[in-house]
Design a protein around this motif. Structure first.
Motif, PDB file in Angstrom:
ATOM      1  N   ARG A  40     -86.954  71.081   8.147  1.00  0.00           N
ATOM      2  CA  ARG A  40     -86.164  70.201   7.187  1.00  0.00           C
ATOM      3  C   ARG A  40     -84.804  71.868   6.205  1.00  0.00           C
ATOM      4  N   ALA A  41     -84.673  72.727   6.645  1.00  0.00           N
ATOM      5  CA  ALA A  41     -83.863  73.634   6.496  1.00  0.00           C
ATOM      6  C   ALA A  41     -84.683  74.272   4.790  1.00  0.00           C
ATOM      7  N   SER A  42     -86.246  74.521   4.960  1.00  0.00           N
ATOM      8  CA  SER A  42     -87.178  74.626   3.308  1.00  0.00           C
ATOM      9  C   SER A  42     -88.243  75.700   3.773  1.00  0.00           C
ATOM     10  N   CYS A  43     -88.495  76.117   4.751  1.00  0.00           N
ATOM     11  CA  CYS A  43     -89.238  77.100   5.051  1.00  0.00           C
ATOM     12  C   CYS A  43     -89.060  78.225   5.493  1.00  0.00           C
ATOM     13  N   ALA A  99     -93.802  85.501  10.077  1.00  0.00           N
ATOM     14  CA  ALA A  99     -92.920  87.055  10.521  1.00  0.00           C
ATOM     15  C   ALA A  99     -91.718  86.562  11.204  1.00  0.00           C
ATOM     16  N   PRO A 100     -91.569  86.401  12.220  1.00  0.00           N
ATOM     17  CA  PRO A 100     -90.119  86.224  12.905  1.00  0.00           C
ATOM     18  C   PRO A 100     -89.032  86.448  11.879  1.00  0.00           C
ATOM     19  N   GLY A 101     -89.212  85.847  11.167  1.00  0.00           N
ATOM     20  CA  GLY A 101     -87.868  84.654   9.983  1.00  0.00           C
ATOM     21  C   GLY A 101     -87.725  85.420   9.033  1.00  0.00           C
ATOM     22  N   PHE A 102     -89.667  86.159   8.618  1.00  0.00           N
ATOM     23  CA  PHE A 102     -89.227  86.947   7.206  1.00  0.00           C
ATOM     24  C   PHE A 102     -88.146  88.195   7.689  1.00  0.00           C
ATOM     25  N   LEU A 126     -85.583  87.637  -0.445  1.00  0.00           N
ATOM     26  CA  LEU A 126     -86.640  86.880   0.083  1.00  0.00           C
ATOM     27  C   LEU A 126     -87.551  85.449   0.103  1.00  0.00           C
ATOM     28  N   ALA A 127     -87.177  84.761  -1.389  1.00  0.00           N
ATOM     29  CA  ALA A 127     -87.913  84.201  -1.755  1.00  0.00           C
ATOM     30  C   ALA A 127     -87.613  82.502  -0.877  1.00  0.00           C
ATOM     31  N   GLY A 128     -86.924  82.236  -0.319  1.00  0.00           N
ATOM     32  CA  GLY A 128     -87.111  81.329   1.105  1.00  0.00           C
ATOM     33  C   GLY A 128     -87.883  81.243   1.912  1.00  0.00           C
ATOM     34  N   ASN A 129     -88.140  82.129   2.223  1.00  0.00           N
ATOM     35  CA  ASN A 129     -88.878  82.505   3.490  1.00  0.00           C
ATOM     36  C   ASN A 129     -90.575  82.623   2.813  1.00  0.00           C
TER      37      ASN A 129
ATOM     38  N   MET B  95     -82.929  77.492  -2.920  1.00  0.00           N
ATOM     39  CA  MET B  95     -83.503  77.916  -1.221  1.00  0.00           C
ATOM     40  C   MET B  95     -83.880  79.633  -1.889  1.00  0.00           C
ATOM     41  N   GLY B  96     -83.489  80.100   0.002  1.00  0.00           N
ATOM     42  CA  GLY B  96     -83.040  80.721   0.098  1.00  0.00           C
ATOM     43  C   GLY B  96     -81.749  81.690   0.591  1.00  0.00           C
ATOM     44  N   PRO B  97     -81.470  82.708   1.251  1.00  0.00           N
ATOM     45  CA  PRO B  97     -79.806  82.901   1.182  1.00  0.00           C
ATOM     46  C   PRO B  97     -79.440  82.404   2.189  1.00  0.00           C
ATOM     47  N   ALA B  98     -80.382  82.079   3.488  1.00  0.00           N
ATOM     48  CA  ALA B  98     -80.181  81.509   4.201  1.00  0.00           C
ATOM     49  C   ALA B  98     -79.284  80.276   4.323  1.00  0.00           C
ATOM     50  N   PHE B  99     -79.861  79.472   3.369  1.00  0.00           N
ATOM     51  CA  PHE B  99     -79.630  78.189   3.181  1.00  0.00           C
ATOM     52  C   PHE B  99     -78.643  78.181   2.821  1.00  0.00           C
ATOM     53  N   ARG B 100     -78.297  79.020   1.818  1.00  0.00           N
ATOM     54  CA  ARG B 100     -76.855  78.951   0.836  1.00  0.00           C
ATOM     55  C   ARG B 100     -76.144  79.785   1.742  1.00  0.00           C
ATOM     56  N   ASN B 101     -76.477  80.398   3.029  1.00  0.00           N
ATOM     57  CA  ASN B 101     -74.834  81.145   3.671  1.00  0.00           C
ATOM     58  C   ASN B 101     -74.514  79.204   4.527  1.00  0.00           C
ATOM     59  N   MET B 102     -75.715  78.232   4.422  1.00  0.00           N
ATOM     60  CA  MET B 102     -74.629  77.556   4.997  1.00  0.00           C
ATOM     61  C   MET B 102     -74.272  75.815   4.452  1.00  0.00           C
TER      62      MET B 102
END
Lengths: 159, 257
Positions: A40-43, A99-102, A126-129, B95-102
């Motif tokens: 869900r685009a959260s982790c 790890a891969p996403g990070f 990196l806060a979103g990972n 969230m993170g920049p990956a979310f904000r990029n979308m």
């Protein structure tokens, strides 16, 4: 329907449905570095690069991505190996699921932001990972050590 | 999850507008709400290829196209300082920049995303939206009207803003806020917007009263808003912290101004 896109510099023509996500498609085609966590685009587990920018592949519909370029961790193995060695040196890896996403987010940060990158900036980027094993301090130390490295192949510990 | 049964890629805005008037046709922007949607059997209308993405900074205004990502807004140098800096601040924690990029600016407004700190900030700055059919309208009016299937082309924010501030409270650093307040002081008028109440952000404006301290003013402004409960916070808690957030935002504005 068919979609043509580039994955790790390779042109791919994939059959897809209207509701298949990029994360599912990548995993189905063997790019298993892409993990599905929350879906869900959260982790941040499913982070890949789309046209050079970090995005969350679990919410991107493959059918919308014709003509785009996707990079997964398999496509940046050399840099990933170097950063991975710093993660190991700092004890910042336990189950390894994040790890891969990070790593691919950290590499995106290195590409996007001008050096030097402060620990505060790196922490924000990196806060979103999310990670549920190691906490974040050791990961941040690993990234800062990686950014401060000299490319002589020697892993240097900051702490 | 949204269940698409067809995907349309119109060549022009006119075609896209016509498609969107049909039942069960929805606009697709950044796609971040795809997993959170719960509609079945919808036809997606792709807008990404026919809408602008680049933010344009002019002398008197900033033009933010609908497909500009939240990350582009966050890193736009023209609004990094001054009163418009509440716009990047409003998206930097999401969230993170990956979310904000979308996620896109048009997507947040078009979906009338009630937790959006960005909508609160834009309301405080009295932004305008340019719609394909209706033309230029104030964002406040656009949000107040019943939902129409118009296409948001861009958001326009004046650079003449006086002073502005933003304050929010969240349970986790990367979560959407449980309440946020954005204020602007311009030409002797305070304009206050409170978002994530948890309903959609609303704005309130009132002339500056001399000889009234910030705390008292903030308390009076907070009384103009209604609050509800959800999984993030109760209505009572929101009511209690609202004056504090408004006061902090006012103090930030007064410091910057």
């Amino acid at each position: 329907m068919r979609v043509e896109l580039k994955v790790n510099q390779k042109i791919c023509v994939w059959e897809t449905t209207l509701c298949e996500t990029l994360a599912d498609a990548l995993r189905a085609h063997g790019y298993v570095s892409v993990k599905k966590g929350c879906g869900r685009a959260s982790c941040g587990m499913c982070t890949v690069w789309l046209d050079g920018k970090a995005v969350l592949s679990c919410t991107l519909l493959l059918c919308r991505l014709g003509g785009h370029e996707v990079t997964t961790l398999e496509g940046v193995q050399e840099q990933a190996r170097v950063l991975g060695s710093y993660i190991v040196a700092e004890g910042a890896d336990q189950c390894g699921f994040c790890a891969p996403g990070f790593i691919i987010t950290a590499l995106a940060m290195e590409r996007e932001l001008p050096a030097p990158i402060s620990p505060e900036t790196a922490e924000r980027y990196l806060a979103g990972n999310l990670c549920r094993c190691t906490g974040y301090k050791s990961k941040l130390r690993a990234v800062m050590a990686y950014l401060a490295r000299k490319d002589d192949g020697v892993v240097k510990k900051l702490s | 999850m949204l269940k698409l049964i067809a995907l349309e890629k119109p060549d022009t805005l006119n075609d896209a507008f016509a498609l969107l008037q049909k039942p069960n046709h929805i606009a697709l922007a950044g796609g971040t709400m795809f997993q959170l949607g719960d509609r079945e059997a919808v036809t997606g209308v792709e807008l990404a290829h026919i809408l602008d993405k680049e933010i344009v900074a002019e002398d008197d205004q900033i033009r933010i196209p609908a497909m500009a990502t939240l990350r582009a807004l966050e890193t736009e140098p023209a609004i990094a300082k001054g009163p418009l800096s509440i716009l990047p601040a409003a998206v930097a924690h999401l969230m993170g920049p990956a979310f904000r990029n979308m996620a896109t600016v048009g997507g947040a407004i078009g979906a009338r995303f009630s937790g959006s700190e960005l909508i609160a900030a834009l309301l405080a700055l009295d932004a305008q939206v340019e719609l394909y059919q209706e033309g230029m309208v104030r964002l406040e009016d656009h949000l107040r009207f019943p939902r129409k299937k118009d296409i948001i082309l861009r958001v326009i924010v004046s650079r003449e803003q006086g002073a502005a501030g933003l304050s929010s409270m969240r349970n986790a650093d990367t979560d959407q806020p449980l309440l946020c307040a954005a204020v602007r002081k311009k030409d002797g008028v305070w304009r206050v917007a409170v978002g994530a109440r948890p309903q959609l952000a609303q704005a309130y404006a009132e002339p500056v009263r001399e000889y009234e301290d910030t705390e008292e003013t903030a308390r009076r402004f907070a009384a103009e808003f209604q609050f509800g409960s959800d999984m993030r916070a109760s209505a009572q808690y929101r009511r209690l912290i609202c004056p504090v957030l408004i006061r902090r935002a006012m103090e930030e504005a007064l410091q910057c101004g």
